[in-house]
Design an enzyme around this catalytic site. Structure first.
Site, short mmCIF file in Angstrom:
data_model
loop_
_atom_site.label_atom_id
_atom_site.label_comp_id
_atom_site.label_asym_id
_atom_site.label_seq_id
_atom_site.Cartn_x
_atom_site.Cartn_y
_atom_site.Cartn_z
CE LYS A 158 2.36 -5.59 3.52
NZ LYS A 158 0.88 -5.43 3.50
CB SER B 126 0.63 -1.62 2.66
OG SER B 126 0.10 -2.86 3.12
CB SER C 219 -2.57 -4.10 2.00
OG SER C 219 -2.61 -2.78 2.45
#
Lengths: 493, 480
Positions: free
Chosen positions: B82, B157, B181
């Site tokens: 990420k 996210s 997330s």
């Protein structure tokens, strides 16, 4: 001492915030060197630059030092918590400073001045230092300079902020407090205490009130006090500004003011006063800091003998000035003073020799084993050397590695040589002053001084007074015993 | 082996194949790259790709293996990270304009550990800006789409990581989970996502959103793949003061232990918040565990109803401080202005997106003098109270079962203009972050629109082994 506000019916009230840079090897939250004077932005890493993703890890040594200071100030050393103090400024890499807020590591405590006055300490807490802004061109302030450079070498250097109660009542007392606190901090090894390098920084909270009142009026925080002299001058100027305002029917505003050394006055830091809201909250990147009771006990035991008050007490009733005493207990000289005290030598002699001769040698030519200095001072205490010989011998033992005994001859302090000289002179004195000699032999102590003086003077500094007296005494004793060995004078038969 | 067959291999099989030279790292990588080149333009799961770098790395691993070296348990496994996890010399943006062009001078601890175990880093995945969002629509660089339905969000996210794993662009990925997330996008994309115990995985190098809640964890196609990654990245890190002084989690050896005799509590208060389809998926999953020998009962944790409100005070409060450093002075975007203050204001005004600004304002407000005790301090009390609620539940159950997301994947744009509706996407996941306990989302079939559904297994702190054994049992019993 009469101060101008006092004449106008006011009393000064001052509290100080002293920021001490702690003498750790590395910074408070990262492994970068904590060093003064490196090229800009060379002692930096992701953590002290506040780069995204970096995290602080607390320096255990800084905590130990804070505990030592707490022990030295008689503070309550407690489990504490780091908080974030949020404000935007380019010398603060994260735009928040990791500091301590409602639970500082040290609470309470006091500094006792030589005058006997006790100045209470409110708290001492750990925090990280900011970077340094260097303004070039323009007005020398951030928004008027042509350009501003930022050096983050100082960012993250450990600070201990020591906040006093508003207990200080005149500028001399303020100076005495800073000196004493500094001495304590230096003695326990917390800081090198150099105001000129910024390793000890002082902000003053100043207010005045009608003399005799116990209220606390609006205070002003003074910054940019870079020396004891600035501190003194700034407080005087600010106090008189307050007095003038009150006399004009106005009142000072609570604000931060900058001391201008050249103009000799203070000025508000911002035109518009905004109440800063630092939005403190517990630093989630650091666990609460627990204090090990055993470590605290050990710290108490360790710092007690280091404290200036303890050292002063060890010098006891030495008949010397405050300056001489403070010099003799200072950190670099204390090993010599302590060794001589441990050897049981007289405090007055120790304080004088250490504060004068040893201080001079320490300042110029490195160091010397305290035992060697003690050996010299012992010779002086025993009366084996005259002061000039002591001074020379101290220099010899400092510069030359040879055993102390072998250096004595070099300063003419060889005991057997001196004894021979003394004996020879004494023989001559007996011949030259038969009347005085006879009186001395018969026990007239008043004439002893005259004969000792003659002997010392004729020896031209090679025979100390005590040796002179000892030589004369020995000669007298042998004369008396030879009389007893002679024919009886009757009377006891 | 055909490229299709290579994409079916688990992480352990890939690593063992490469280490034993029955597979080449390069060949595995090319299978994934082929897949990526076809579908990534539609999905947009990556913010930065380094296929050439990955190829060089795969070749190097193959050479090391042929020299007799053992690069480690992830040898030759293509992974993605990420983009709020820093990578040395590799652009890292956290999905924000304000960091555009920044190249970190250091690797996050988890990146060091992945690379140290022989993984091949393919790229950095898309996310809601600074991980603030539940759809990946708040990325400054455009949304990621759900591989199961390109009109739908992948969740967020960590939507880029979830989509990249679901679309087989990489074998596994790392995400970060502050309020769900990792787990929520895993549920919406039909993959496994683990939020481990707070303090089990180092946060050093994770661009902080809410420091007391953030935790890095794996997203993977299977529970076993996630478990292998978790063992690699977990364990004490002296650079993170909140990292527990414990060894790496040991979770792989017990994955097949089954659930016989385990007490499973279904959290009725969370099931009640889900759509009927998601709620019935949780019930089916519970029955499956019962069939496999677990004792299933309902458990009341009414405190979870206050969790979302507490979360949306605490997380923005910490974020308002964490994001203060992005000011144009040192790195990233700088918008010039006559004074320093104006420079900071202009940079932050242009550099941050709407959602980030909203949360900075919420958090600043929550910490302000006069509001702090009613908001921030009160939210912390709720957090403590929630912890007591879970402690009570752990006296009755060994693991808890709940929905991961109250619904399956929603359409792009559906919630992007209603922040509160978006915040509600996290209602089932935030409790675990607030109490610092682990949770995993594991796929449980599909809804009527063939969209994946995830069920969540919650466990007490440091009980990842038990939690993942339950997840593995569910995985075996899940409808296809």
């Amino acid at each position: 001492m009469s101060w101008p506000w006092r004449e106008r019916g006011y009393e000064l009230v001052v509290g100080l915030e002293v920021h001490a840079e702690l003498r750790t090897r590395t910074k408070l939250f990262c492994g970068c060197a904590n060093a003064f004077g490196a090229a800009p932005n060379t002692n930096v890493c992701p953590v002290c630059l506040g780069l995204p993703g970096s995290l602080p890890v607390l320096n255990a040594r800084a905590v130990e030092i804070a505990i030592d200071v707490g022990a030295a100030l008689g503070a309550r050393v407690q489990s504490s918590q780091f908080h974030r103090k949020n404000y935007f400024y380019p010398d603060v890499p994260k735009n928040y400073q990791i500091s301590q807020y409602d639970v500082p590591i040290c609470a309470g405590g006091a500094v006792v001045l030589e005058s006997g006055r006790t100045i209470r300490i409110e708290r001492a807490h750990l925090e990280e230092d900011t970077g340094k802004l260097v303004h070039v061109g323009g007005g020398g302030r951030i928004d008027s300079a042509a350009s501003t450079f930022i050096d983050y070498n100082r960012a993250g250097v450990p600070l201990l902020e020591i906040v006093s109660a508003p207990d200080l009542r005149d500028p001399d007392e303020v100076r005495a407090y800073v000196s004493e606190l500094r001495a304590v901090l230096v003695a326990v090894g917390a800081t090198d205490g150099r105001m000129e390098e910024g390793s000890l920084r002082v902000d003053a909270n100043v207010s005045v009130r009608p003399y005799g009142s116990s209220e606390l009026r609006t205070r002003v925080e003074l910054k940019n006090l870079n020396s004891l002299r600035s501190l003194h001058r700034a407080i005087v100027a600010e106090a008189m500004r307050h007095v003038a305002l009150y006399e004009a029917g106005e009142a000072p505003v609570q604000q931060t003011r900058h001391w201008d050394e050249e103009r000799g006055s203070t000025a508000a830091l911002r035109d518009k006063e905004e109440a800063e809201d630092y939005r403190y909250f517990p630093e989630p990147d650091l666990a609460p800091l627990a204090i090990d009771p055993a470590a605290l006990e050990a710290a108490r035991a360790r710092v007690q003998p280091l404290l200036p008050s303890t050292r002063r007490a060890r010098l006891g009733d030495a008949a010397v000035s405050t300056d001489v005493r403070d010099t003799a207990i200072s950190d670099v000289l204390w090993p010599y003073t302590r060794a001589a005290l441990d050897a049981g030598l007289p405090p007055t002699l120790i304080a004088r020799r250490v504060a004068n001769e040893v201080a001079q040698l320490v300042g110029t030519v490195g160091s010397c084993e305290p035992e060697r200095v003690v050996a010299v001072l012992r010779l002086e205490a025993e009366g084996a050397l005259v002061p000039q010989q002591v001074r020379e011998l101290l220099r010899e033992v400092w510069l030359r590695p040879a055993p102390v005994e072998s250096l004595i001859a070099a300063v003419g302090g060889d005991r057997s040589a001196a004894q021979e000289t003394a004996a020879a002179i004494a023989e001559r004195l007996v011949e030259e002053y038969p009347t005085e000699w006879q009186r001395f032999v018969d026990g007239d102590t008043k004439v002893a001084g005259f004969l000792v003086g003659q002997l010392v003077r004729r020896a031209a500094g090679s025979v100390p007074g005590q040796l002179a007296r000892a030589t004369l005494d020995a000669l007298r004793a042998s004369e008396l015993s030879s009389r007893e060995d002679g024919p009886p004078r009757g009377g006891d038969g | 082996m055909t490229p299709e067959a290579l994409l079916e291999l688990g992480v352990r099989e890939v690593a063992e194949g490469v280490r034993s030279r029955t597979l080449r790292a390069r060949e595995v990588l090319e299978a994934y790259v082929a897949q990526l080149e076809i579908e990534e333009p539609d999905v947009h799961s990556f913010l930065a790709l380094d296929v050439d770098g990955a190829r060089a790395r795969a070749d190097e691993l193959d050479r090391r293996v042929s020299r007799g070296e053992d690069p480690g348990p992830l040898c030759g496994v293509p992974v993605a990270v990420k983009d709020n996890i820093v990578t040395r010399g590799f652009a890292t943006t956290a999905g924000s304009r304000i960091l555009e062009g920044w190249r970190p001078p250091y690797d996050a601890t988890v990146v060091e550990r992945l690379l140290g175990a022989g993984a091949v880093l393919v790229g950095k995945t898309n996310l809601d800006e600074f991980a603030m969002g539940s759809s990946t629509e708040h990325s400054a660089f455009g949304p990621t789409r759900n591989p199961h339905d390109l009109d739908r969000v992948p969740g967020g996210s960590s939507g880029g990581s979830a989509a990249a794993v679901a679309a087989r662009f990489v074998a596994a990925a790392l995400g970060s989970d502050t309020g769900g997330s990792i787990r929520q996008p895993a549920a919406l994309c039909g993959v496994v996502g683990v939020k481990p115990t707070y303090g089990s995985v180092s946060r050093y190098g994770l661009i902080a959103f809410a420091s007391s809640l953030d935790q890095i964890g794996p997203l993977a196609a299977t529970v076993e793949d996630a478990a292998v990654l978790l063992e690699v990245v977990s364990g004490h890190d002296p650079r993170d003061a909140t990292s527990a002084t414990r060894p790496a989690l040991a979770v792989c050896a017990t994955l097949d232990d089954g659930v016989r005799g385990l007490r499973v509590g279904v959290v009725r208060d969370l099931v009640a918040m889900a759509t009927p389809e998601v709620a019935s998926a949780v019930d089916e999953a519970a029955r499956e565990l019962e069939r496999r020998g677990a004792h299933v009962r309902e458990v009341a944790v009414p405190e979870v109803r206050a969790a979302l409100a507490a979360y949306y005070v605490i997380a923005p409060a910490e974020a308002s401080s964490n994001l203060a450093r992005f000011d144009g002075v040192r790195y990233g975007l700088r918008v010039g202005a006559p004074t320093t203050e104006a420079l900071m204001v202009a940079t932050r005004s242009q550099g941050f997106g709407e959602e980030v600004k909203r949360r900075i304002m919420l958090g600043t407000y929550a910490l302000s003098a006069g509001y702090r005790s009613a908001l921030y301090v009160q939210a912390q009390r709720v957090r403590t109270w929630l912890g007591r609620g879970f402690a009570r539940a752990w006296a009755e159950a060994d693991v808890l079962l709940a929905p991961t997301s109250p619904s399956s994947a929603f359409r792009l744009g559906e919630r992007s203009h209603d922040p509160v509706a978006m915040y509600r996407s996290d209602v089932c996941t935030v409790p675990s972050n607030l109490v610092g306990e682990p949770a995993v989302s594991v796929p449980w079939g599909f809804d009527r629109e063939r969209l994946p559904i995830g069920v969540q297994v919650l466990a007490p702190a440091w009980q990842e082994a038990r939690m993942l054994a339950v997840a593995a049992a569910l995985e075996q019993g899940a409808p296809r």
